[in-house]
Design an enzyme around this catalytic site. Structure first.
Site, PDB file in Angstrom:
ATOM      1  N   CYS A 160      -8.735  -6.686 -17.593  1.00 22.05           N
ATOM      2  CA  CYS A 160      -9.594  -6.020 -18.583  1.00 22.05           C
ATOM      3  C   CYS A 160      -9.756  -4.529 -18.298  1.00 22.05           C
ATOM      4  O   CYS A 160     -10.372  -3.816 -19.070  1.00 22.05           O
ATOM      5  CB  CYS A 160     -10.965  -6.694 -18.654  1.00 22.05           C
ATOM      6  SG  CYS A 160     -12.063  -6.288 -17.284  1.00 22.05           S
ATOM      7  N   SER A 163       6.507  10.169   8.572  1.00 21.14           N
ATOM      8  CA  SER A 163       7.920  10.023   8.930  1.00 21.14           C
ATOM      9  C   SER A 163       8.820  10.578   7.827  1.00 21.14           C
ATOM     10  O   SER A 163      10.035  10.612   7.993  1.00 21.14           O
ATOM     11  CB  SER A 163       8.241   8.538   9.177  1.00 21.14           C
ATOM     12  OG  SER A 163       7.981   7.802   7.995  1.00 21.14           O
ATOM     13  N   CYS A 173      -9.443  -3.842 -12.546  1.00 20.64           N
ATOM     14  CA  CYS A 173      -9.049  -5.195 -12.940  1.00 20.64           C
ATOM     15  C   CYS A 173      -7.725  -5.142 -13.694  1.00 20.64           C
ATOM     16  O   CYS A 173      -7.573  -4.368 -14.634  1.00 20.64           O
ATOM     17  CB  CYS A 173     -10.136  -5.821 -13.821  1.00 20.64           C
ATOM     18  SG  CYS A 173      -9.631  -7.389 -14.556  1.00 20.64           S
ATOM     19  N   CYS A 178      -1.202  14.694  16.842  1.00 21.15           N
ATOM     20  CA  CYS A 178      -1.509  15.793  15.911  1.00 21.15           C
ATOM     21  C   CYS A 178      -2.904  16.382  16.131  1.00 21.15           C
ATOM     22  O   CYS A 178      -3.107  17.586  15.924  1.00 21.15           O
ATOM     23  CB  CYS A 178      -1.296  15.374  14.459  1.00 21.15           C
ATOM     24  SG  CYS A 178      -2.250  13.951  13.948  1.00 21.15           S
ATOM     25  N   HIS A 229      -0.289   8.723  -3.310  1.00 19.92           N
ATOM     26  CA  HIS A 229      -0.168   7.272  -3.459  1.00 19.92           C
ATOM     27  C   HIS A 229      -1.484   6.637  -3.857  1.00 19.92           C
ATOM     28  O   HIS A 229      -1.724   5.468  -3.578  1.00 19.92           O
ATOM     29  CB  HIS A 229       0.353   6.654  -2.150  1.00 19.92           C
ATOM     30  CG  HIS A 229       1.737   7.116  -1.784  1.00 19.92           C
ATOM     31  ND1 HIS A 229       2.279   6.988  -0.526  1.00 19.92           N
ATOM     32  CD2 HIS A 229       2.701   7.710  -2.533  1.00 19.92           C
ATOM     33  CE1 HIS A 229       3.515   7.491  -0.515  1.00 19.92           C
ATOM     34  NE2 HIS A 229       3.779   7.941  -1.716  1.00 19.92           N
ATOM     35  N   GLN A 256      -0.269  11.285   1.545  1.00 19.10           N
ATOM     36  CA  GLN A 256       0.250   9.965   1.174  1.00 19.10           C
ATOM     37  C   GLN A 256      -0.763   8.898   1.550  1.00 19.10           C
ATOM     38  O   GLN A 256      -0.570   7.733   1.284  1.00 19.10           O
ATOM     39  CB  GLN A 256       1.556   9.694   1.926  1.00 19.10           C
ATOM     40  CG  GLN A 256       2.655  10.662   1.557  1.00 19.10           C
ATOM     41  CD  GLN A 256       3.794  10.592   2.565  1.00 19.10           C
ATOM     42  OE1 GLN A 256       4.742   9.857   2.398  1.00 19.10           O
ATOM     43  NE2 GLN A 256       3.685  11.364   3.625  1.00 19.10           N
ATOM     44  N   ASP A 283      -6.579   6.246   2.543  1.00 21.14           N
ATOM     45  CA  ASP A 283      -7.882   5.994   3.165  1.00 21.14           C
ATOM     46  C   ASP A 283      -8.983   6.908   2.639  1.00 21.14           C
ATOM     47  O   ASP A 283     -10.154   6.723   2.949  1.00 21.14           O
ATOM     48  CB  ASP A 283      -7.782   6.085   4.699  1.00 21.14           C
ATOM     49  CG  ASP A 283      -7.181   7.419   5.175  1.00 21.14           C
ATOM     50  OD1 ASP A 283      -7.338   8.453   4.477  1.00 21.14           O
ATOM     51  OD2 ASP A 283      -6.557   7.424   6.257  1.00 21.14           O
TER      52      ASP A 283
HETATM   53  P1  OAD Z   1       4.769   6.347   8.703  1.00 23.87           P
HETATM   54  O1  OAD Z   1       4.187   5.249   9.503  1.00 23.87           O
HETATM   55  O2  OAD Z   1       6.093   6.123   8.083  1.00 23.87           O
HETATM   56  O3  OAD Z   1       4.862   7.672   9.590  1.00 23.87           O
HETATM   57  C1  OAD Z   1       3.776   8.112  10.360  1.00 23.87           C
HETATM   58  C2  OAD Z   1       4.294   9.137  11.351  1.00 23.87           C
HETATM   59  O4  OAD Z   1       3.202   9.677  12.042  1.00 23.87           O
HETATM   60  C3  OAD Z   1       5.264   8.559  12.373  1.00 23.87           C
HETATM   61  O5  OAD Z   1       6.382   9.393  12.463  1.00 23.87           O
HETATM   62  C4  OAD Z   1       4.459   8.567  13.683  1.00 23.87           C
HETATM   63  O6  OAD Z   1       5.272   8.878  14.805  1.00 23.87           O
HETATM   64  C5  OAD Z   1       3.481   9.676  13.437  1.00 23.87           C
HETATM   65  N1  OAD Z   1       2.186   9.511  14.124  1.00 23.87           N
HETATM   66  C6  OAD Z   1       1.440   8.406  14.252  1.00 23.87           C
HETATM   67  N2  OAD Z   1       0.286   8.678  14.876  1.00 23.87           N
HETATM   68  C7  OAD Z   1       0.311   9.998  15.190  1.00 23.87           C
HETATM   69  C8  OAD Z   1      -0.583  10.881  15.858  1.00 23.87           C
HETATM   70  N3  OAD Z   1      -1.777  10.485  16.318  1.00 23.87           N
HETATM   71  N4  OAD Z   1      -0.210  12.177  15.990  1.00 23.87           N
HETATM   72  C9  OAD Z   1       0.973  12.617  15.509  1.00 23.87           C
HETATM   73  N5  OAD Z   1       1.852  11.819  14.864  1.00 23.87           N
HETATM   74  C10 OAD Z   1       1.529  10.525  14.704  1.00 23.87           C
HETATM   75  O7  OAD Z   1       3.658   6.719   7.597  1.00 23.87           O
HETATM   76  P2  OAD Z   1       3.858   7.620   6.285  1.00 23.87           P
HETATM   77  O8  OAD Z   1       4.925   8.618   6.487  1.00 23.87           O
HETATM   78  O9  OAD Z   1       2.520   8.107   5.908  1.00 23.87           O
HETATM   79  O10 OAD Z   1       2.736   3.811   1.110  1.00 23.87           O
HETATM   80  O11 OAD Z   1       4.340   6.538   5.248  1.00 23.87           O
HETATM   81  C11 OAD Z   1       4.573   6.890   3.897  1.00 23.87           C
HETATM   82  C12 OAD Z   1       4.222   5.756   2.962  1.00 23.87           C
HETATM   83  O12 OAD Z   1       4.883   4.577   3.372  1.00 23.87           O
HETATM   84  C13 OAD Z   1       2.759   5.399   2.958  1.00 23.87           C
HETATM   85  O13 OAD Z   1       2.011   6.205   2.099  1.00 23.87           O
HETATM   86  C14 OAD Z   1       2.743   3.956   2.536  1.00 23.87           C
HETATM   87  C15 OAD Z   1       4.020   3.455   3.127  1.00 23.87           C
HETATM   88  O14 OAD Z   1       4.710   2.553   2.320  1.00 23.87           O
HETATM   89  C16 OAD Z   1       1.639   3.253   0.525  1.00 23.87           C
HETATM   90  O15 OAD Z   1       0.609   3.111   1.106  1.00 23.87           O
HETATM   91  C17 OAD Z   1       1.763   2.861  -0.888  1.00 23.87           C
END
Ligand code: OAD
Length: 307
Positions: free
Chosen positions: A142, A244, A139, A284, A131, A111, A114
């Site tokens: 265009c 999450s 753009c 992780c 994503h 997801q 980066d």
């Molecule tokens: P979240 O921020 O919702 O979840 C990240 C999870 O990783 C959380 O449960 C944290 O506890 C855990 N976490 C953070 N750092 C960690 C580490 N070093 N080791 C282990 N766990 C860790 O992010 P996503 O689930 O990726 O959309 O969010 C999904 C989408 O929501 C993203 O792709 C984004 C957002 O809207 C877009 O960018 C369009």
């Protein structure tokens, strides 16, 4: 889905890693936080959580396509915080690459926007950026596409990035003798341009948008095709790391896989809305290095600079 009762411990997880051949890895922002890129929902440090504290009541609006259309300044004023560095990747990215090197990676569904999986050497055919990513930008007017890095300076400066090609066309148009003036190409797709009195219009260049899938936009077609037609049938182990699992449709993927496929979750906090067989909770990078060690593989616990 029902939990498979035979799998419980980290050693069970390491054994599965050794034995299984077609591993699906589903990742989220948690695999990049050790590089200083914030996740979204972690209390205090998450990007959305930070926006809430400075008064944005609906932080997901930053990635809402309708909001971007009417007010691109919101995205540009806030996105600097989540720009990738492109200089190094984490041990968890290295772990996904290791699975690939062992011939075990079916596909990494990320997801993350980066693009660090690519930096780590995950092959394009094994990577689905659910994503989209910051790798390119387009753009809105265009359709001109550029490398994502070309808009990074504007994002860092918190100013809207406008299309270079549109700007050139407008400049050429303005430099051309008046009698030869034709409709500027930069306004080609703008229906508000339909009036005849062109000279009253001041042409505007299009706004650049990174090729991230915003809320309200469709996920790339190959996401659905690859998941249903190729991977869901072949996968024999799924690892979900650093997400999450709050955003659909990725959040629904684990429950769509055959019930005999073991599900492993690696993250800081437990989830309750999916029945994982094994949850390995912690940082992780620590977890995957230990898993690799128990599987008899070498994975260094350090940030890995770009070659
Ligand atoms: P979240 O921020 O919702 O979840 C990240 C999870 O990783 C959380 O449960 C944290 O506890 C855990 N976490 C953070 N750092 C960690 C580490 N070093 N080791 C282990 N766990 C860790 O992010 P996503 O689930 O990726 O959309 O969010 C999904 C989408 O929501 C993203 O792709 C984004 C957002 O809207 C877009 O960018 C369009």
């Amino acid at each position: 889905r029902q939990k498979l009762l035979q799998y419980n411990t980290i050693d069970d997880a390491a054994k599965l890693l050794r034995e299984r051949k077609n591993i699906m890895v589903i990742t989220g922002a948690g695999i990049s936080t050790s590089l200083g890129i914030p996740d979204f929902r972690s209390k205090d440090t998450g990007f959305y959580d930070k926006l809430l504290t400075i008064g944005y009541t609906d932080p997901e609006m930053v990635f809402d396509i309708h909001e971007f259309e009417s007010n691109p300044g919101l995205f540009y004023s806030l996105a600097a915080d989540i720009l990738p560095g492109f200089k190094q990747y984490s041990p968890t990215h290295g772990f996904i690459r290791l699975l690939q090197d062992k011939g075990k990676l079916q596909t990494n569904y990320t997801q993350n926007i980066d693009n660090l999986e690519e930096l780590a050497g995950v092959e394009k055919s094994r990577l689905i950026q659910c994503h989209g990513s910051f790798a390119t930008a387009t753009c809105r007017k265009c359709g001109h596409k550029v490398a994502g890095t070309e808009i990074f300076d504007d994002i860092r400066a918190k100013q809207i990035s406008y299309c270079v090609r549109c700007k050139i066309e407008i400049a050429n148009e303005q430099a051309a003798p008046k009698q030869n003036k034709r409709k500027p190409a930069a306004r080609r797709y703008d229906s508000s341009d339909d009036d005849d009195d062109e000279d009253d219009d001041i042409p505007q260049p299009g706004v650049m948008k990174p090729d991230i899938t915003f809320f309200g936009e469709q996920l790339p077609n190959h996401f659905f095709d690859t998941f249903t037609d190729r991977d869901a049938k072949n996968v024999d182990l799924v690892l979900v790391i650093g997400t999450s699992l709050k955003v659909s449709p990725v959040s629904e993927m684990p429950n769509f896989l055959p019930k005999e496929v073991p599900h492993i979750y690696i993250s800081r906090e437990p989830v309750t809305h999916v029945n994982f067989d094994i949850q390995l909770l912690g940082n992780c990078d620590d977890v995957v290095v230990e898993l690799a060690r128990r599987a008899g593989w070498e994975l260094k616990h350090e940030m890995i600079p770009k070659d």
